[in-house]
Design a protein around this motif. Structure first.
Motif, PDB file in Angstrom:
ATOM      1  N   ASN A   1      34.980  42.018  43.856  1.00 10.73           N
ATOM      2  CA  ASN A   1      35.689  42.112  42.582  1.00 10.73           C
ATOM      3  C   ASN A   1      37.076  42.719  42.773  1.00 10.73           C
ATOM      4  OD1 ASN A   1      35.531  41.964  39.547  1.00 10.73           O
ATOM      5  ND2 ASN A   1      35.865  44.155  39.751  1.00 10.73           N
ATOM      6  N   SER A   2      37.163  43.743  43.607  1.00  9.45           N
ATOM      7  CA  SER A   2      38.459  44.378  43.878  1.00  9.45           C
ATOM      8  C   SER A   2      39.399  43.430  44.620  1.00  9.45           C
ATOM      9  CB  SER A   2      38.251  45.653  44.706  1.00  9.45           C
ATOM     10  OG  SER A   2      37.423  46.566  44.020  1.00  9.45           O
ATOM     11  N   MET A   3      38.844  42.596  45.495  1.00  6.75           N
ATOM     12  CA  MET A   3      39.644  41.599  46.211  1.00  6.75           C
ATOM     13  C   MET A   3      40.307  40.640  45.227  1.00  6.75           C
ATOM     14  SD  MET A   3      38.302  38.607  48.803  1.00  6.75           S
ATOM     15  CE  MET A   3      37.474  37.773  47.420  1.00  6.75           C
ATOM     16  N   ILE A   4      39.538  40.196  44.240  1.00  3.86           N
ATOM     17  CA  ILE A   4      40.088  39.281  43.232  1.00  3.86           C
ATOM     18  C   ILE A   4      41.203  39.959  42.449  1.00  3.86           C
ATOM     19  CG2 ILE A   4      39.551  38.044  41.094  1.00  3.86           C
ATOM     20  CD1 ILE A   4      36.720  37.570  42.285  1.00  3.86           C
ATOM     21  N   VAL A   5      40.992  41.202  42.063  1.00  2.00           N
ATOM     22  CA  VAL A   5      42.010  41.955  41.327  1.00  2.00           C
ATOM     23  C   VAL A   5      43.286  42.095  42.158  1.00  2.00           C
ATOM     24  CG1 VAL A   5      42.596  44.220  40.368  1.00  2.00           C
ATOM     25  CG2 VAL A   5      40.359  43.220  39.912  1.00  2.00           C
ATOM     26  N   ALA A   6      43.130  42.469  43.440  1.00  5.48           N
ATOM     27  CA  ALA A   6      44.302  42.636  44.313  1.00  5.48           C
ATOM     28  C   ALA A   6      45.042  41.317  44.505  1.00  5.48           C
ATOM     29  CB  ALA A   6      43.868  43.206  45.663  1.00  5.48           C
ATOM     30  N   GLY A   7      44.295  40.234  44.710  1.00  5.11           N
ATOM     31  CA  GLY A   7      44.916  38.925  44.886  1.00  5.11           C
ATOM     32  C   GLY A   7      45.665  38.481  43.645  1.00  5.11           C
ATOM     33  N   LEU A   8      45.064  38.681  42.475  1.00  2.98           N
ATOM     34  CA  LEU A   8      45.733  38.325  41.218  1.00  2.98           C
ATOM     35  C   LEU A   8      46.978  39.170  41.002  1.00  2.98           C
ATOM     36  CD1 LEU A   8      42.660  37.884  38.820  1.00  2.98           C
ATOM     37  CD2 LEU A   8      44.219  36.091  39.607  1.00  2.98           C
ATOM     38  N   PHE A   9      46.886  40.448  41.336  1.00  2.00           N
ATOM     39  CA  PHE A   9      48.046  41.325  41.172  1.00  2.00           C
ATOM     40  C   PHE A   9      49.225  40.823  42.008  1.00  2.00           C
ATOM     41  CE2 PHE A   9      50.614  44.726  42.978  1.00  2.00           C
ATOM     42  CZ  PHE A   9      51.139  45.297  41.835  1.00  2.00           C
ATOM     43  N   LEU A  10      48.968  40.510  43.274  1.00  2.00           N
ATOM     44  CA  LEU A  10      50.047  40.051  44.151  1.00  2.00           C
ATOM     45  C   LEU A  10      50.637  38.725  43.668  1.00  2.00           C
ATOM     46  CD1 LEU A  10      48.505  40.941  47.637  1.00  2.00           C
ATOM     47  CD2 LEU A  10      50.357  42.125  46.445  1.00  2.00           C
ATOM     48  N   SER A  11      49.773  37.825  43.226  1.00  2.00           N
ATOM     49  CA  SER A  11      50.256  36.526  42.715  1.00  2.00           C
ATOM     50  C   SER A  11      51.145  36.721  41.500  1.00  2.00           C
ATOM     51  CB  SER A  11      49.069  35.626  42.360  1.00  2.00           C
ATOM     52  OG  SER A  11      48.338  35.279  43.503  1.00  2.00           O
ATOM     53  N   HIS A  12      50.693  37.544  40.562  1.00  2.00           N
ATOM     54  CA  HIS A  12      51.472  37.777  39.339  1.00  2.00           C
ATOM     55  C   HIS A  12      52.756  38.543  39.643  1.00  2.00           C
ATOM     56  CE1 HIS A  12      48.861  36.151  36.207  1.00  2.00           C
ATOM     57  NE2 HIS A  12      47.825  36.647  36.847  1.00  2.00           N
ATOM     58  N   MET A  13      52.684  39.480  40.564  1.00  2.00           N
ATOM     59  CA  MET A  13      53.885  40.237  40.916  1.00  2.00           C
ATOM     60  C   MET A  13      54.952  39.326  41.504  1.00  2.00           C
ATOM     61  SD  MET A  13      54.409  43.489  40.338  1.00  2.00           S
ATOM     62  CE  MET A  13      55.504  44.040  41.636  1.00  2.00           C
ATOM     63  N   LYS A  14      54.558  38.431  42.394  1.00  2.00           N
ATOM     64  CA  LYS A  14      55.534  37.526  43.000  1.00  2.00           C
ATOM     65  C   LYS A  14      56.189  36.643  41.936  1.00  2.00           C
ATOM     66  CE  LYS A  14      54.904  35.877  47.182  1.00  2.00           C
ATOM     67  NZ  LYS A  14      54.365  35.178  48.362  1.00  2.00           N
ATOM     68  N   ARG A  15      55.355  36.122  41.048  1.00  2.00           N
ATOM     69  CA  ARG A  15      55.886  35.247  40.005  1.00  2.00           C
ATOM     70  C   ARG A  15      56.748  36.022  38.999  1.00  2.00           C
ATOM     71  NH1 ARG A  15      51.556  32.889  39.182  1.00  2.00           N
ATOM     72  NH2 ARG A  15      50.700  34.110  37.480  1.00  2.00           N
ATOM     73  N   GLU A  16      56.252  37.169  38.552  1.00  2.00           N
ATOM     74  CA  GLU A  16      56.969  37.952  37.551  1.00  2.00           C
ATOM     75  C   GLU A  16      58.279  38.516  38.110  1.00  2.00           C
ATOM     76  OE1 GLU A  16      56.422  38.712  34.392  1.00  2.00           O
ATOM     77  OE2 GLU A  16      54.447  37.834  34.064  1.00  2.00           O
ATOM     78  N   THR A  17      58.256  38.927  39.376  1.00  2.00           N
ATOM     79  CA  THR A  17      59.469  39.480  39.990  1.00  2.00           C
ATOM     80  C   THR A  17      60.557  38.423  40.086  1.00  2.00           C
ATOM     81  OG1 THR A  17      58.145  41.044  41.291  1.00  2.00           O
ATOM     82  CG2 THR A  17      60.399  40.647  42.025  1.00  2.00           C
ATOM     83  N   GLU A  18      60.170  37.208  40.438  1.00  2.00           N
ATOM     84  CA  GLU A  18      61.151  36.131  40.528  1.00  2.00           C
ATOM     85  C   GLU A  18      61.721  35.802  39.157  1.00  2.00           C
ATOM     86  OE1 GLU A  18      63.674  34.031  42.560  1.00  2.00           O
ATOM     87  OE2 GLU A  18      62.084  35.221  43.509  1.00  2.00           O
ATOM     88  N   THR A  19      60.849  35.804  38.152  1.00  2.00           N
ATOM     89  CA  THR A  19      61.295  35.491  36.789  1.00  2.00           C
ATOM     90  C   THR A  19      62.245  36.562  36.260  1.00  2.00           C
ATOM     91  OG1 THR A  19      59.214  34.340  36.335  1.00  2.00           O
ATOM     92  CG2 THR A  19      60.508  35.022  34.435  1.00  2.00           C
TER      93      THR A  19
END
Length: 248
Positions: free
Chosen positions: A128-146
């Motif tokens: 469960n923590s792996m999924i949370v960490a993976g989602l965080f990194l994905s959203h961070m990359k997208r949000e940071t670029e935006t």
């Protein structure tokens, strides 16, 4: 389940392959690889757990849990390819989350300190923590670029790294936790989760199975919050250079 029944279960994989071919999705290779890896990995861990449960030695239990953390960290950190030090940051996040959550479960006497409880529940917490960490990194990359222009403007106005990226960080943390809590809202109505289903199939009292599932879901809520908070605190600086400039 007999060996023959297990072979019959490949019917479902064949259906997926045929549908991929019919719709020209090009997923035949992925389905085949996923099927082989799933079967081999589960059979291998089955033999490993049989040995660990039989010997009941803490060293073997620790090695299995370390393997889980290592694989989960590597998988989640792939979402942050190109970010310096992201692997150790994810590893630290998952390790601390699993340690804190399992320690609390043991101290409160909610589970027994035996391999049959420790390894499966720790594995679920890490997953469960792996999924949370993976989602965080994905959203961070997208949000940071935006929000790149906004972040760079804040840096030019004198904000430090954390102040400049705070808004993006907050949105990414929230997005990474939503799936866990959405699952909690619909569990029992839309789906009967794995632990509960497995215990019922094994012949356990449904109410006893439900109590264990509630315990696990509540632990998931805590582990999701802890892992999201930890990975955000450890990883946000990876988006900046040593000169406090946003990485390209």
């Amino acid at each position: 389940m007999s060996s023959m029944s297990l072979w019959f279960s490949f019917t479902f994989v064949v259906i997926a392959l045929l549908l991929s071919m019919w719709q020209k999705l090009g997923l035949e290779k992925e389905i085949a690889i996923g099927t082989v890896r799933c079967a081999v990995q589960l059979l291998a861990i089955g033999y490993v757990l049989q040995f660990v449960f039989h010997t009941d030695h803490p060293i073997y239990q620790a090695l299995v849990i370390a393997m889980m953390i290592g694989v989960a960290s590597w998988n989640a950190s792939r979402r942050g390819d190109g970010l310096p030090g992201i692997l150790w940051r994810v590893t630290a996040s998952l390790t601390v989350t699993a340690t804190l959550t399992m320690s609390l479960l043991l101290v409160l006497g909610l589970i027994k300190p035996t391999p049959q409880y420790l390894i499966p529940i720790t594995g679920m917490i890490i997953g469960n923590s792996m999924i949370v960490a993976g989602l965080f990194l994905s959203h961070m990359k997208r949000e940071t670029e935006t929000a790149r222009g906004e972040i760079e403007a804040l840096l030019c106005l004198g904000a430090n790294k954390k102040q400049a990226i705070h808004g993006v960080l907050k949105r990414a943390v929230k997005a990474s936790m939503i799936p866990t809590f959405d699952t909690m809202k619909t569990i029992g109505l839309v789906q009967l989760p794995g632990t509960m289903t497995g215990m019922i199939i094994a012949g356990a009292n449904p109410l006893e199975a439900v109590r264990y599932q509630i315990l696990i879901m509540f632990a998931f809520s805590s582990s999701a919050a802890i892992s999201a908070a930890l990975i955000s605190a450890l990883a946000y600086s990876s988006w900046f250079t040593r000169e406090s400039m946003l990485r390209p």
